[in-house]
Design a protein around this motif. Structure first.
Motif: not given
Ligand SMILES: Cc1cc2nc3c(=O)[nH]c(=O)nc-3n(C[C@H](O)[C@H](O)[C@H](O)COP(=O)(O)OP(=O)(O)OC[C@H]3O[C@@H](n4cnc5c(N)ncnc54)[C@H](O)[C@@H]3O)c2cc1C
Length: 213
Positions: A4, A6, A163, A176, A178, A183-184
């Motif tokens: 992942w 960020e 989220t 936040t 996604i 990708r966060f």
């Protein structure tokens, strides 16, 4: 290899939602010279309730001269069985004419009759006061709004599913999100505008039969 990634982004105004409300808020924030970011879980504009709506807008000042914002407000409060937030209704009914004018300036084409905006009457309204997009489609409204936002330089973070909101000191400081490709995002903002729609769910559904009883 990381599974992942960020990304951290900072802005003044974070607008969550790419329907009519989000686009309108982002255009205003940009006009106030703020650093704005609009985030939407899917394609901006075309995947929203605004897009699939009938593009019918209650707005005084286009129809009978006797009609005005106060009458519009009274009809709305009565139709809402006095449950409405009346200061909000007052603001909406007072602003509606200017907002339709703004939509015209963005390039929205409304249904016309004899070179004037055509107004129709709908249940619960004493006067014919609803204007509508020329094709009776929400795309009549939201596509020009999206173009205006782009022209104004509003950046879009597309396909970011928000989220969670995060807060500090009793203030929302950001969100936040996604993406479907893993990708966060951590989005920091001074102001967060929630324009994710779905507010009709705040009220129980009633059938038109119950309503007109
Ligand atoms: C069939 C139909 C006809 C209608 N006709 C009319 C009409 O004629 N006149 C009228 O006044 N009203 C009408 N409505 C109601 C009107 O469409 C809605 O009230 C209005 O479009 C809501 O706009 P909005 O911008 O708040 O939300 P939406 O247009 O729904 O936009 C919400 C946005 O938020 C995004 N989003 C949601 N959750 C997240 C998340 N977690 N992360 C990131 N993004 C997210 C969505 O992708 C979308 O871009 C109709 C509704 C329907 C369904």
């Amino acid at each position: 290899m990381p599974v992942w990634r960020e990304e951290k982004l900072d802005c003044d105004v974070l607008v969550i939602g790419g329907g009519g409300a989000g686009l309108r808020a982002a255009i205003t924030a940009k006009a106030c010279d703020t650093d704005v970011l609009l985030v939407s879980k899917v394609k901006v504009g075309s995947t929203s309730n605004t897009y699939i709506s009938k593009a019918v807008i209650a707005s005084t000042g286009w129809g009978p001269p006797d009609d005005n914002a106060r009458t519009h407000m009274a009809d709305t409060v009565k139709g809402g069985r006095f449950l409405n937030d009346q200061s909000l209704v007052a603001r909406v009914t007072e602003r509606s004419h200017a907002e339709v004018q703004f939509l015209k300036e963005c390039g929205v084409h409304f249904g016309m009759q004899a070179k004037k905006l055509r107004v129709i009457q709908t249940p619960g309204h004493r006067y014919a006061r609803h204007v509508y997009g020329e094709n009776w489609r929400g795309s009549d409204l939201v596509i020009p709004l999206k173009h205006r936002a782009k022209q104004a330089g509003v950046p879009f973070a597309k396909q970011v599913y928000v989220t969670r909101l995060f807060a500090d000191d009793n203030r929302v400081r950001g969100a936040t999100g996604i993406t479907s490709d893993g990708r966060f995002y951590t989005l920091h903002a001074k102001v967060v505008v929630l324009a994710t729609g779905g507010y009709a769910q705040n009220w129980p559904a009633i059938s038109p039969v119950q309503y007109y009883r």
